[in-house]
Design an enzyme around this catalytic site. Structure first.
Site, mmCIF file in Angstrom:
data_model
loop_
_atom_site.group_PDB
_atom_site.id
_atom_site.type_symbol
_atom_site.label_atom_id
_atom_site.label_comp_id
_atom_site.label_asym_id
_atom_site.label_seq_id
_atom_site.Cartn_x
_atom_site.Cartn_y
_atom_site.Cartn_z
ATOM 1 N N TYR A 70 0.883 -1.285 -0.004
ATOM 2 C CA TYR A 70 -0.050 0.051 -0.021
ATOM 3 C C TYR A 70 0.961 1.064 -0.210
ATOM 4 O O TYR A 70 0.674 2.238 -0.795
ATOM 5 C CB TYR A 70 -0.796 -0.137 1.263
ATOM 6 C CG TYR A 70 -1.826 1.143 1.214
ATOM 7 C CD1 TYR A 70 -3.171 0.966 0.506
ATOM 8 C CD2 TYR A 70 -1.683 2.417 2.027
ATOM 9 C CE1 TYR A 70 -4.024 2.164 0.616
ATOM 10 C CE2 TYR A 70 -2.682 3.193 2.233
ATOM 11 C CZ TYR A 70 -3.775 3.330 1.236
ATOM 12 O OH TYR A 70 -4.936 4.247 1.467
ATOM 13 N N LYS B 170 0.797 4.217 -2.844
ATOM 14 C CA LYS B 170 0.595 5.565 -2.524
ATOM 15 C C LYS B 170 1.941 6.350 -2.542
ATOM 16 O O LYS B 170 1.701 7.604 -2.925
ATOM 17 C CB LYS B 170 0.134 5.578 -0.996
ATOM 18 C CG LYS B 170 -1.423 5.089 -0.906
ATOM 19 C CD LYS B 170 -2.290 5.720 -1.788
ATOM 20 C CE LYS B 170 -3.785 5.100 -1.261
ATOM 21 N NZ LYS B 170 -4.654 5.901 -2.347
#
Length: 265
Positions: free
Chosen positions: A165, A169
């Protein structure tokens, strides 16, 4: 148009108007997308809500007096169809919040799952890339526009418990920092918002942990207000951090060190 270094303080005064503007919000059926769709509409924009949740998306579209379009943001053709739909229904596109995203759900050890990895990268990174690619011709036709991508504090810091993740990002953060100046000459502004733990479905698996550690959850409205401030401001290439108990502002990145002295022979 101001570059990222001078982006702080370029937000709108209270009561900023988006009358005559058309906005797209992906991931608009709930959480940050829903709050932003309502906020942009309240400021006067016509809003197209895009999501894979038709029930939630239509409810938000009805609430804002706008339109709903089902869209899988990981599909380039679906992004183009969303923009085409918006142009047909509303006459153009001026603003977009590329907000659709999912939790990774796996790591790089024995729990690695290729399908989950590709799903997360498809929504969290490809959705921003494909969405921007589809938006640019429509925004150029309007003489410019404002794109905001939803990144995360996970794009500004190490996240050992969810490195994948963090990876997608961080990629969105790098895209915003690079596209901001790259698109400035076309009057298209590109910025990112980087919330901490904010009210949305993506934090549902973490709620017990957040409660145990007494970590506050950021209201979705704080993120929506920051998006409104960005799209009515004049900065570009900025990554606005949103942290509980602090006023949102562009994150100040340190410069990469320059070349050192040549090594002695």
């Amino acid at each position: 148009m101001k570059a990222v270094e001078s982006a702080a303080g370029t937000g709108p005064s209270d009561g900023a108007s988006l009358e005559g503007k058309v906005a797209i919000v992906t991931g608009g059926a709930g959480g940050l997308g829903r709050a932003t769709a309502l906020t942009l509409a309240e400021a006067g924009a016509r809003v197209v809500v895009a999501d894979l949740d038709p029930r939630g998306g239509r409810e938000v579209a009805e609430a804002v007096g706008g339109h709903f379009r089902a869209c899988d943001v990981s599909d380039p053709d679906a992004n183009r169809a969303l923009v085409d739909f918006t142009v047909e229904q509303c006459g153009g596109v001026d603003i977009a919040l590329l907000n659709a995203g999912v939790a990774t759900g796996c790591g790089l050890g024995e729990d690695f799952d290729l399908a989950r990895y590709r799903r997360a990268m498809g929504a969290n990174l490809d959705g921003v890339v494909f969405g921007t690619h589809a938006l640019l011709p429509a925004m150029r036709a309007r003489g410019g526009g404002a794109i905001v991508a939803t990144a995360s504090l996970a794009g500004l810091a190490a996240v050992p418990f969810d490195p994948l993740y963090a990876a997608n990002k961080h990629a969105v953060v790098g895209l915003a920092r690079s596209l901001g100046p790259a698109l400035a000459s076309e009057n298209v502004r590109f910025n990112a918002v980087c919330p901490g733990f904010a009210e949305s479905r993506i934090i549902d698996p973490l709620r017990d942990m957040l409660a145990e550690q007494r970590l506050p959850i950021i209201p979705a409205q704080v993120v929506a207000d920051t998006v409104l401030r960005i799209v009515t401001g004049d900065g570009t290439g900025a990554c606005w951090f949103i942290q509980a108990g602090r006023d949102p502002e562009p994150f100040r990145f340190r410069n990469v060190p320059g070349p050192g002295e040549p090594a002695a022979a």
